[in-house]
Enzyme design. Structure first.
Site, PDB file in Angstrom:
ATOM      1  N   GLU A 198       9.441  -4.122  12.945  1.00  0.00           N
ATOM      2  CA  GLU A 198       9.102  -2.967  12.100  1.00  0.00           C
ATOM      3  C   GLU A 198       7.798  -2.332  12.624  1.00  0.00           C
ATOM      4  O   GLU A 198       6.802  -3.028  12.799  1.00  0.00           O
ATOM      5  CB  GLU A 198       8.897  -3.447  10.658  1.00  0.00           C
ATOM      6  CG  GLU A 198       8.575  -2.321   9.700  1.00  0.00           C
ATOM      7  CD  GLU A 198       8.383  -2.811   8.253  1.00  0.00           C
ATOM      8  OE1 GLU A 198       7.743  -3.868   8.056  1.00  0.00           O
ATOM      9  OE2 GLU A 198       8.881  -2.130   7.344  1.00  0.00           O
ATOM     10  N   PHE A 219       0.808  -1.222   0.000  1.00  0.00           N
ATOM     11  CA  PHE A 219       0.000   0.000   0.000  1.00  0.00           C
ATOM     12  C   PHE A 219       0.837   1.267   0.000  1.00  0.00           C
ATOM     13  O   PHE A 219       0.365   2.325  -0.388  1.00  0.00           O
ATOM     14  CB  PHE A 219      -0.945   0.015   1.214  1.00  0.00           C
ATOM     15  CG  PHE A 219      -0.280   0.394   2.509  1.00  0.00           C
ATOM     16  CD1 PHE A 219      -0.060   1.740   2.824  1.00  0.00           C
ATOM     17  CD2 PHE A 219       0.155  -0.563   3.417  1.00  0.00           C
ATOM     18  CE1 PHE A 219       0.575   2.102   4.009  1.00  0.00           C
ATOM     19  CE2 PHE A 219       0.780  -0.209   4.602  1.00  0.00           C
ATOM     20  CZ  PHE A 219       0.992   1.134   4.895  1.00  0.00           C
ATOM     21  N   LYS A 249      -1.110  -6.607  -9.426  1.00  0.00           N
ATOM     22  CA  LYS A 249      -2.092  -6.818  -8.341  1.00  0.00           C
ATOM     23  C   LYS A 249      -1.770  -5.758  -7.290  1.00  0.00           C
ATOM     24  O   LYS A 249      -0.876  -5.925  -6.465  1.00  0.00           O
ATOM     25  CB  LYS A 249      -1.926  -8.236  -7.777  1.00  0.00           C
ATOM     26  CG  LYS A 249      -3.171  -8.832  -7.114  1.00  0.00           C
ATOM     27  CD  LYS A 249      -3.739  -8.012  -5.983  1.00  0.00           C
ATOM     28  CE  LYS A 249      -2.984  -8.144  -4.684  1.00  0.00           C
ATOM     29  NZ  LYS A 249      -3.475  -7.220  -3.607  1.00  0.00           N
ATOM     30  N   GLU A 251      -5.038  -3.702  -1.962  1.00  0.00           N
ATOM     31  CA  GLU A 251      -6.479  -3.411  -1.923  1.00  0.00           C
ATOM     32  C   GLU A 251      -6.779  -2.140  -1.127  1.00  0.00           C
ATOM     33  O   GLU A 251      -7.899  -1.652  -1.114  1.00  0.00           O
ATOM     34  CB  GLU A 251      -7.260  -4.620  -1.375  1.00  0.00           C
ATOM     35  CG  GLU A 251      -6.871  -5.107   0.002  1.00  0.00           C
ATOM     36  CD  GLU A 251      -5.693  -6.106  -0.011  1.00  0.00           C
ATOM     37  OE1 GLU A 251      -4.667  -5.820  -0.665  1.00  0.00           O
ATOM     38  OE2 GLU A 251      -5.793  -7.140   0.673  1.00  0.00           O
ATOM     39  N   CYS A 258       9.560   1.828   3.466  1.00  0.00           N
ATOM     40  CA  CYS A 258      10.471   0.733   3.814  1.00  0.00           C
ATOM     41  C   CYS A 258      11.885   1.257   4.026  1.00  0.00           C
ATOM     42  O   CYS A 258      12.727   0.553   4.555  1.00  0.00           O
ATOM     43  CB  CYS A 258      10.466  -0.320   2.731  1.00  0.00           C
ATOM     44  SG  CYS A 258      11.110   0.327   1.193  1.00  0.00           S
ATOM     45  N   SER A 315       5.285  -6.961   3.275  1.00  0.00           N
ATOM     46  CA  SER A 315       5.845  -7.295   4.584  1.00  0.00           C
ATOM     47  C   SER A 315       6.631  -8.606   4.511  1.00  0.00           C
ATOM     48  O   SER A 315       6.393  -9.439   3.630  1.00  0.00           O
ATOM     49  CB  SER A 315       4.713  -7.412   5.602  1.00  0.00           C
ATOM     50  OG  SER A 315       3.803  -8.398   5.169  1.00  0.00           O
TER      51      SER A 315
HETATM   52  P1  NAD Z   1       1.496  -6.655   2.938  1.00  0.00           P
HETATM   53  O1  NAD Z   1       2.520  -7.721   2.991  1.00  0.00           O
HETATM   54  O2  NAD Z   1       0.381  -6.691   3.921  1.00  0.00           O
HETATM   55  O3  NAD Z   1       0.783  -6.642   1.484  1.00  0.00           O
HETATM   56  C1  NAD Z   1       1.524  -6.604   0.295  1.00  0.00           C
HETATM   57  C2  NAD Z   1       0.731  -7.283  -0.804  1.00  0.00           C
HETATM   58  O4  NAD Z   1       0.511  -8.654  -0.454  1.00  0.00           O
HETATM   59  C3  NAD Z   1      -0.641  -6.667  -1.044  1.00  0.00           C
HETATM   60  O5  NAD Z   1      -0.876  -6.592  -2.426  1.00  0.00           O
HETATM   61  C4  NAD Z   1      -1.591  -7.639  -0.360  1.00  0.00           C
HETATM   62  O6  NAD Z   1      -2.852  -7.704  -0.997  1.00  0.00           O
HETATM   63  C5  NAD Z   1      -0.863  -8.967  -0.485  1.00  0.00           C
HETATM   64  N1  NAD Z   1      -1.144  -9.872   0.653  1.00  0.00           N
HETATM   65  C6  NAD Z   1      -1.390  -9.519   1.937  1.00  0.00           C
HETATM   66  N2  NAD Z   1      -1.577 -10.623   2.700  1.00  0.00           N
HETATM   67  C7  NAD Z   1      -1.431 -11.688   1.874  1.00  0.00           C
HETATM   68  C8  NAD Z   1      -1.514 -13.096   2.082  1.00  0.00           C
HETATM   69  N3  NAD Z   1      -1.758 -13.644   3.270  1.00  0.00           N
HETATM   70  N4  NAD Z   1      -1.311 -13.908   1.022  1.00  0.00           N
HETATM   71  C9  NAD Z   1      -1.042 -13.396  -0.203  1.00  0.00           C
HETATM   72  N5  NAD Z   1      -0.978 -12.066  -0.451  1.00  0.00           N
HETATM   73  C10 NAD Z   1      -1.152 -11.218   0.577  1.00  0.00           C
HETATM   74  O7  NAD Z   1       2.265  -5.267   2.990  1.00  0.00           O
HETATM   75  P2  NAD Z   1       1.659  -3.797   3.122  1.00  0.00           P
HETATM   76  O8  NAD Z   1       1.127  -3.611   4.494  1.00  0.00           O
HETATM   77  O9  NAD Z   1       0.769  -3.509   1.970  1.00  0.00           O
HETATM   78  O10 NAD Z   1       2.984  -2.922   2.913  1.00  0.00           O
HETATM   79  C11 NAD Z   1       3.847  -2.553   3.964  1.00  0.00           C
HETATM   80  C12 NAD Z   1       5.034  -3.487   4.039  1.00  0.00           C
HETATM   81  O11 NAD Z   1       5.729  -3.483   2.800  1.00  0.00           O
HETATM   82  C13 NAD Z   1       6.049  -3.051   5.088  1.00  0.00           C
HETATM   83  O12 NAD Z   1       6.507  -4.200   5.754  1.00  0.00           O
HETATM   84  C14 NAD Z   1       7.174  -2.428   4.264  1.00  0.00           C
HETATM   85  O13 NAD Z   1       8.448  -2.464   4.861  1.00  0.00           O
HETATM   86  C15 NAD Z   1       7.131  -3.293   3.056  1.00  0.00           C
HETATM   87  N6  NAD Z   1       7.755  -2.628   1.926  1.00  0.00           N
HETATM   88  C16 NAD Z   1       8.989  -3.063   1.562  1.00  0.00           C
HETATM   89  C17 NAD Z   1       9.647  -2.443   0.528  1.00  0.00           C
HETATM   90  C18 NAD Z   1      11.010  -2.899   0.107  1.00  0.00           C
HETATM   91  O14 NAD Z   1      11.485  -2.420  -0.898  1.00  0.00           O
HETATM   92  N7  NAD Z   1      11.669  -3.790   0.809  1.00  0.00           N
HETATM   93  C19 NAD Z   1       9.046  -1.364  -0.142  1.00  0.00           C
HETATM   94  C20 NAD Z   1       7.778  -0.947   0.251  1.00  0.00           C
HETATM   95  C21 NAD Z   1       7.147  -1.601   1.297  1.00  0.00           C
END
Ligand code: NAD
Length: 515
Positions: free
Chosen positions: A399, A165, A189, A192, A297, A242
């Site tokens: 985090e 997000f 994708k 959401e 991040c 994450s």
């Molecule tokens: P998230 O892991 O909750 O979601 C990321 C994506 O995965 C979304 O599209 C979501 O729909 C999908 N998703 C969520 N749960 C899932 C599941 N159980 N099974 C399959 N798909 C699933 O992450 P977020 O809250 O949207 O984003 C924040 C996180 O992203 C933080 O941890 C941040 O550090 C990380 N991030 C990392 C970087 C990097 O470059 N390392 C960059 C940006 C964000």
């Protein structure tokens, strides 16, 4: 360009609440899954739309859309592909304010920050316009007598991009410009929580002349993700999110024979040596700790202050925090910091401050319960500064992903370095010092993928590559740069001989040797 008009609705059940759709075969594709999720304006707390959540049939439709897109796009010559990429770059550059407003409305970050994320994504588009040089392969004439060897870089086919997000435009742009330049079709994708930016970019691609389906948007949650992970058509997965989900994506996609890069969470430290300019450090700690409300991040979440600087530094950071203006990122007053993404996330961030306090940290500035006048239902959390955070506390090890900056006091460079290197993440870090020798030593000794020297958020430019170490990146390939072109192409090596009557060989069952 047509855009679905979305304004802030007041409730989930409001019949006029618009639904954010998929984008299949070059057009909005309404969902019949019967599943949706609310999309909030985090500054007001109002539901502005519902987003479709795909079922298995819609995952199949997305894949069929991308397959057709690939059939068309892969026939485009390099010159024609380049024309489309340049057109997209021009459209994006001229209309980026529209996209920034969409990001602010769904994510909450302030407009200037949304513009910043678009510009960093645009850098990758610009890099991708120069793709012919990076996918041209290699040729060795007369590698063996009368034999030439050459390598071709070909597209993978249909590739999946799953984004978080916090950067609804930039993170997809880390991948899709290069994937498309290399001749692939992409399925994006989006998160959401802020799904509209990808739809907006899909319309732009259509206008730029990309064939229908080559840029497909699949809205959804785990069902959509799992559908992509298990489809034999989808050749690769680029994921950012994450760490637990990144690990799941990496393991599942690998098991299914896909190429995968999965970027995870972070806990970034800033090491401040006693010789550093503390005004510069305080400015940068505030910028990197509280920009985008800490939902980056590459945000700095821990300041490791090598004594005796901690007291002075905390004073300077506290003074700067007092001047931050927090509010609705869309306001003409242009605040410095907006809200968090959701009420649940705000409460989670708050719980980490509770944990730090219970574990003995000093709360220097407390953002819990922060309210913005006129936006009482918004998901705001005030900038928070913690001192003497125990390194055993979950507030230190995990985090937080919010505007919470922790100070940990250390006696030496070595103690600070050892704390950074013992963490489970390895995304970004920074050292602040005027001592070139110390900085050089740090860049060699620190176990982190992206390092800043007096630069707090060292996100590499597009022609280098972005990616952390340890639990911040699963897989071998980083995002964009040369890694990106390698990830989105598959190499073939051709060994070729044109028969020459003068050198024609006869029968030899031995293993081919070069002469
Ligand atoms: P998230 O892991 O909750 O979601 C990321 C994506 O995965 C979304 O599209 C979501 O729909 C999908 N998703 C969520 N749960 C899932 C599941 N159980 N099974 C399959 N798909 C699933 O992450 P977020 O809250 O949207 O984003 C924040 C996180 O992203 C933080 O941890 C941040 O550090 C990380 N991030 C990392 C970087 C990097 O470059 N390392 C960059 C940006 C964000």
């Amino acid at each position: 360009m047509s855009t679905t008009q979305i304004s802030d609705a007041t409730s989930l059940d409001d019949a006029s609440t618009p639904t954010i759709t998929h984008w299949f075969a070059g057009a909005e594709a309404p969902s019949a899954s019967g599943r949706t999720a609310p999309v909030f304006n985090p500054a007001t707390g109002a539901v502005r739309a519902n987003v479709a959540l795909a079922d298995d049939a819609e995952v199949d439709a997305a894949i069929a859309s991308a397959r057709r897109g690939y059939e068309a796009w892969s026939t485009f010559s390099i010159a024609k592909r380049q024309t489309v990429l340049f057109a997209f770059r021009e459209l994006l550059n001229s209309r980026k304010r529209e996209l920034a407003e969409i990001i602010t409305a769904e994510h909450g970050k302030v407009i200037s920050d949304a513009m910043g994320e678009i510009l960093r994504g645009q850098e990758v588009v610009e890099l991708a316009t120069g793709f012919p040089h990076l996918i041209k392969g290699a040729y060795s004439e007369n590698a063996s007598s009368g034999i030439d060897v050459y390598s071709l870089k070909q597209p993978l086919g249909v590739v999946g991009i799953i984004s978080p997000f916090n950067f609804p435009a930039m993170v997809p742009m880390w991948f899709f410009p290069i994937a498309l330049a290399a001749g692939n079709a992409v399925i994006v994708k989006p998160s959401e929580k802020d799904p509209s930016a990808s739809l907006w970019m899909a319309r732009l691609w259509k206008e730029a002349g990309l064939p229908d389906g080559a840029f497909t948007v699949l809205q959804g949650d785990k069902v959509a993700v799992d559908g992509l992970l298990h489809s034999p058509v989808v050749q690769s997965i680029s994921f950012v999110g994450s760490t637990p989900i990144a690990q799941y994506i990496y393991e599942t996609a690998s098991k299914n024979g896909k190429r995968v890069q999965a970027l995870g969470g972070a806990k970034n430290h800033m090491l401040v040596l006693p010789d550093a300019d503390l005004d510069l450090v305080a400015d940068q700690a505030v910028n990197a700790g509280f920009g985008a409300a800490g939902e980056r991040c590459m945000a700095i979440s821990v300041v490791l202050a090598v004594e005796p600087v901690a007291d002075a530094l905390i004073g300077k950071i506290t003074d700067r925090i007092a001047k931050l203006r927090i509010g609705n990122g869309a306001d003409a007053a242009e605040p410095d910091m907006g809200p968090l993404i959701s009420a649940q996330h705000r409460d989670k961030v708050s719980s980490y401050v509770d944990i730090a306090e219970a574990d003995g940290a000093t709360i220097v500035v407390d953002g819990r319960g922060y309210r913005v006048d006129g936006h009482e239902d918004g998901f705001f959390f005030g900038p928070t500064l913690l001192d003497e955070v125990p390194t055993t506390s979950r507030a230190y090890t995990e985090e937080i992903f919010g505007p919470v900056l922790s100070v940990v006091r250390v006696k030496t460079y070595e103690e600070g370095l050892s704390l950074i290197n013992s963490g489970e993440f390895g995304n970004g870090t920074a050292i602040f010092t005027n001592d070139g020798g110390a900085a050089r030593r740090f860049q060699n000794e620190v176990q982190v993928g992206m390092i800043g020297i007096n630069v707090p958020i060292p996100v590499p430019v597009a022609y280098h590559s972005f990616g952390g170490w340890k639990k911040s990146l699963f897989g071998d390939a980083k995002a964009y740069g040369v890694h990106g072109f390698d990830f989105f192409t598959r190499e073939k090596a051709v060994t070729s001989r044109w028969l020459d009557p003068a050198t024609h060989g006869g029968i030899n069952l031995g293993f081919p040797q070069n002469d």
